[in-house]
Design an enzyme around this catalytic site. Structure first.
Site, PDB file in Angstrom:
ATOM      1  N   TYR A 154       0.844  -1.201   0.000  1.00  0.00           N
ATOM      2  CA  TYR A 154       0.000   0.000   0.000  1.00  0.00           C
ATOM      3  C   TYR A 154       0.884   1.258   0.000  1.00  0.00           C
ATOM      4  O   TYR A 154       0.523   2.302  -0.527  1.00  0.00           O
ATOM      5  CB  TYR A 154      -0.969  -0.035   1.185  1.00  0.00           C
ATOM      6  CG  TYR A 154      -2.195   0.830   0.971  1.00  0.00           C
ATOM      7  CD1 TYR A 154      -3.068   0.591  -0.090  1.00  0.00           C
ATOM      8  CD2 TYR A 154      -2.478   1.887   1.832  1.00  0.00           C
ATOM      9  CE1 TYR A 154      -4.182   1.384  -0.302  1.00  0.00           C
ATOM     10  CE2 TYR A 154      -3.595   2.677   1.638  1.00  0.00           C
ATOM     11  CZ  TYR A 154      -4.445   2.431   0.576  1.00  0.00           C
ATOM     12  OH  TYR A 154      -5.548   3.220   0.379  1.00  0.00           O
ATOM     13  N   LYS A 161      -3.283   8.441   2.747  1.00  0.00           N
ATOM     14  CA  LYS A 161      -4.536   8.290   3.496  1.00  0.00           C
ATOM     15  C   LYS A 161      -4.409   8.879   4.904  1.00  0.00           C
ATOM     16  O   LYS A 161      -5.375   9.414   5.451  1.00  0.00           O
ATOM     17  CB  LYS A 161      -4.971   6.822   3.542  1.00  0.00           C
ATOM     18  CG  LYS A 161      -5.411   6.256   2.194  1.00  0.00           C
ATOM     19  CD  LYS A 161      -6.523   7.039   1.540  1.00  0.00           C
ATOM     20  CE  LYS A 161      -7.127   6.343   0.331  1.00  0.00           C
ATOM     21  NZ  LYS A 161      -7.993   7.241  -0.464  1.00  0.00           N
TER      22      LYS A 161
HETATM   23  N1  LIG Z   1     -11.242  -0.356  -3.464  1.00  0.00           N
HETATM   24  C1  LIG Z   1     -10.803  -0.414  -2.223  1.00  0.00           C
HETATM   25  O1  LIG Z   1     -10.394  -1.476  -1.732  1.00  0.00           O
HETATM   26  C2  LIG Z   1     -10.802   0.821  -1.364  1.00  0.00           C
HETATM   27  C3  LIG Z   1     -10.729   0.682   0.019  1.00  0.00           C
HETATM   28  C4  LIG Z   1     -10.708   1.811   0.816  1.00  0.00           C
HETATM   29  C5  LIG Z   1     -10.757   3.063   0.221  1.00  0.00           C
HETATM   30  N2  LIG Z   1     -10.829   3.163  -1.132  1.00  0.00           N
HETATM   31  C6  LIG Z   1     -10.869   4.516  -1.726  1.00  0.00           C
HETATM   32  O2  LIG Z   1     -12.077   4.685  -2.439  1.00  0.00           O
HETATM   33  C7  LIG Z   1     -11.891   5.735  -3.383  1.00  0.00           C
HETATM   34  C8  LIG Z   1     -12.451   5.287  -4.727  1.00  0.00           C
HETATM   35  O3  LIG Z   1     -11.656   4.240  -5.261  1.00  0.00           O
HETATM   36  P1  LIG Z   1     -12.269   2.937  -5.935  1.00  0.00           P
HETATM   37  O4  LIG Z   1     -11.653   1.777  -5.241  1.00  0.00           O
HETATM   38  O5  LIG Z   1     -13.740   3.036  -6.043  1.00  0.00           O
HETATM   39  O6  LIG Z   1     -11.584   2.944  -7.385  1.00  0.00           O
HETATM   40  P2  LIG Z   1     -12.000   3.652  -8.759  1.00  0.00           P
HETATM   41  O7  LIG Z   1     -10.862   3.392  -9.692  1.00  0.00           O
HETATM   42  O8  LIG Z   1     -13.321   3.231  -9.209  1.00  0.00           O
HETATM   43  O9  LIG Z   1     -12.039   5.187  -8.360  1.00  0.00           O
HETATM   44  C9  LIG Z   1     -10.884   5.972  -8.220  1.00  0.00           C
HETATM   45  C10 LIG Z   1     -11.151   7.258  -8.947  1.00  0.00           C
HETATM   46  O10 LIG Z   1     -10.061   8.176  -8.733  1.00  0.00           O
HETATM   47  C11 LIG Z   1      -9.995   8.952  -9.887  1.00  0.00           C
HETATM   48  N3  LIG Z   1      -8.712   9.653  -9.982  1.00  0.00           N
HETATM   49  C12 LIG Z   1      -7.459   9.155  -9.859  1.00  0.00           C
HETATM   50  N4  LIG Z   1      -6.550  10.125 -10.116  1.00  0.00           N
HETATM   51  C13 LIG Z   1      -7.258  11.248 -10.395  1.00  0.00           C
HETATM   52  C14 LIG Z   1      -6.912  12.571 -10.760  1.00  0.00           C
HETATM   53  N5  LIG Z   1      -5.640  12.945 -10.932  1.00  0.00           N
HETATM   54  N6  LIG Z   1      -7.899  13.461 -10.988  1.00  0.00           N
HETATM   55  C15 LIG Z   1      -9.191  13.101 -10.861  1.00  0.00           C
HETATM   56  N7  LIG Z   1      -9.598  11.865 -10.520  1.00  0.00           N
HETATM   57  C16 LIG Z   1      -8.634  10.951 -10.302  1.00  0.00           C
HETATM   58  C17 LIG Z   1     -10.166   7.951 -11.025  1.00  0.00           C
HETATM   59  O11 LIG Z   1     -10.533   8.590 -12.230  1.00  0.00           O
HETATM   60  C18 LIG Z   1     -11.255   7.062 -10.470  1.00  0.00           C
HETATM   61  O12 LIG Z   1     -12.523   7.472 -10.922  1.00  0.00           O
HETATM   62  C19 LIG Z   1     -10.396   6.052  -3.378  1.00  0.00           C
HETATM   63  O13 LIG Z   1     -10.155   7.153  -2.540  1.00  0.00           O
HETATM   64  C20 LIG Z   1      -9.809   4.807  -2.757  1.00  0.00           C
HETATM   65  O14 LIG Z   1      -8.556   5.029  -2.157  1.00  0.00           O
HETATM   66  C21 LIG Z   1     -10.863   2.075  -1.948  1.00  0.00           C
END
Ligand SMILES: NC(=O)c1ccc[n+]([C@@H]2O[C@H](COP(=O)([O-])OP(=O)(O)OC[C@H]3O[C@@H](n4cnc5c(N)ncnc54)[C@H](O)[C@@H]3O)[C@@H](O)[C@H]2O)c1
Length: 254
Positions: A154, A161
């Site tokens: 990570y 985070k």
């Molecule tokens: N999937 C998991 O296991 C998990 C767990 C905990 C937290 N999260 C968090 O949830 C949130 C959403 O992630 P997800 O897992 O749904 O994946 P996802 O890929 O569907 O969403 C991530 C989004 O971030 C956007 N992004 C990245 N760089 C960018 C930039 N420079 N400008 C604008 N947008 C940008 C992407 O376009 C994408 O739509 C994130 O903050 C992620 O860290 C995810």
């Protein structure tokens, strides 16, 4: 309906597996008008497909890597959505090598890219859109347990985070005078486009499933439920908090 008459933004979505999409979908079904964000024109096609035939959806684009795009976001929001009752920040990015090599090898450039996309983007968006926020609005960010525990692969995202969670608390302090609340939802690992960049994701999900007190699987739907609770008036006494949605994994030692 929990969000009847409210208007807000969800930034950003990649596809139907995005946690942001689950939140936008539930917020919309709970009565909100939602401005759904995509990072660029290519991803906007996905967002447009997701909302096709649905009422009370608009689409906007923002790439957080480009400073000038925050002003453009504001223009899009003013034109398409108007005043806001909520913003959901659901975006994070780190270069692949930074998630593959040892953390100690993270370069200055990789660090800056990750912090800009994943942390600066939260408070910069809030600053740009502050004049459009109604009193008593609600802001929600997405975080992960890697902020307080060292998690293999990570890496710099865990540092991001930690900074994101600190930003949630400082934003809560800044915006609290207007009744604006700022909280974060912290889901366990979920298979999405962003998560697929973390090698060993499958093992992480299996380990949480084996260890967590609740044996029922969690996912986008559970994360969305917690986010919509924060967006609704049910959580009007809560700000600056991190809410885990991980079947209880984060409280268990063995
Ligand atoms: N999937 C998991 O296991 C998990 C767990 C905990 C937290 N999260 C968090 O949830 C949130 C959403 O992630 P997800 O897992 O749904 O994946 P996802 O890929 O569907 O969403 C991530 C989004 O971030 C956007 N992004 C990245 N760089 C960018 C930039 N420079 N400008 C604008 N947008 C940008 C992407 O376009 C994408 O739509 C994130 O903050 C992620 O860290 C995810």
């Amino acid at each position: 309906m929990l969000l009847e008459g409210k208007k807000g933004l969800v930034l950003n979505v990649t596809n139907k597996r995005s946690i942001g999409w689950a939140i936008a979908d539930l917020a919309n079904r709970e009565g909100a008008l939602v401005g759904l964000g995509a990072q660029n024109e290519r991803l906007l096609e996905n967002a447009t497909e997701l909302v096709e035939g649905r009422e009370r959806f608009e689409t906007v684009t923002i790439d957080f890597a480009f400073e000038e795009q925050f002003a453009s976001l504001r223009e899009q929001v003013e034109t398409k959505v108007g005043k806001l009752d909520f913003i959901v920040h659901s975006a994070a990015y780190a270069p692949r090598e930074a998630l593959e090599n040892r953390f100690i090898e993270t370069t200055r450039e990789q660090f800056e890219i990750a912090m800009n996309a994943s942390v600066y983007s939260l408070f910069r968006t809030c600053r740009e859109l502050e004049p459009l926020l109604n009193d008593d609005a609600s802001i929600v960010a997405l975080t992960y347990l890697g902020s307080t525990r060292a998690m293999k692969n990570y890496n710099v995202m865990g540092v991001c985070k930690a900074a994101l969670e600190a930003s949630v608390r400082y934003l809560a302090l800044d915006l609290g005078e207007r009744g604006i609340r700022v909280n974060a939802v912290s889901p366990g690992p979920i298979r999405t486009a962003a998560a697929s960049g973390i090698s060993g994701l499958k093992d992480m999900i299996r380990h949480v499933g084996d260890t967590a007190p609740l044996k029922r699987p969690y996912g986008q739907e559970e994360a969305a439920g917690a986010a919509v609770y924060f967006l609704s008036d049910l959580s009007k006494g809560i700000t600056g908090q991190i809410l885990f949605v991980d079947s209880g994994y984060s409280v268990v030692a063995m």
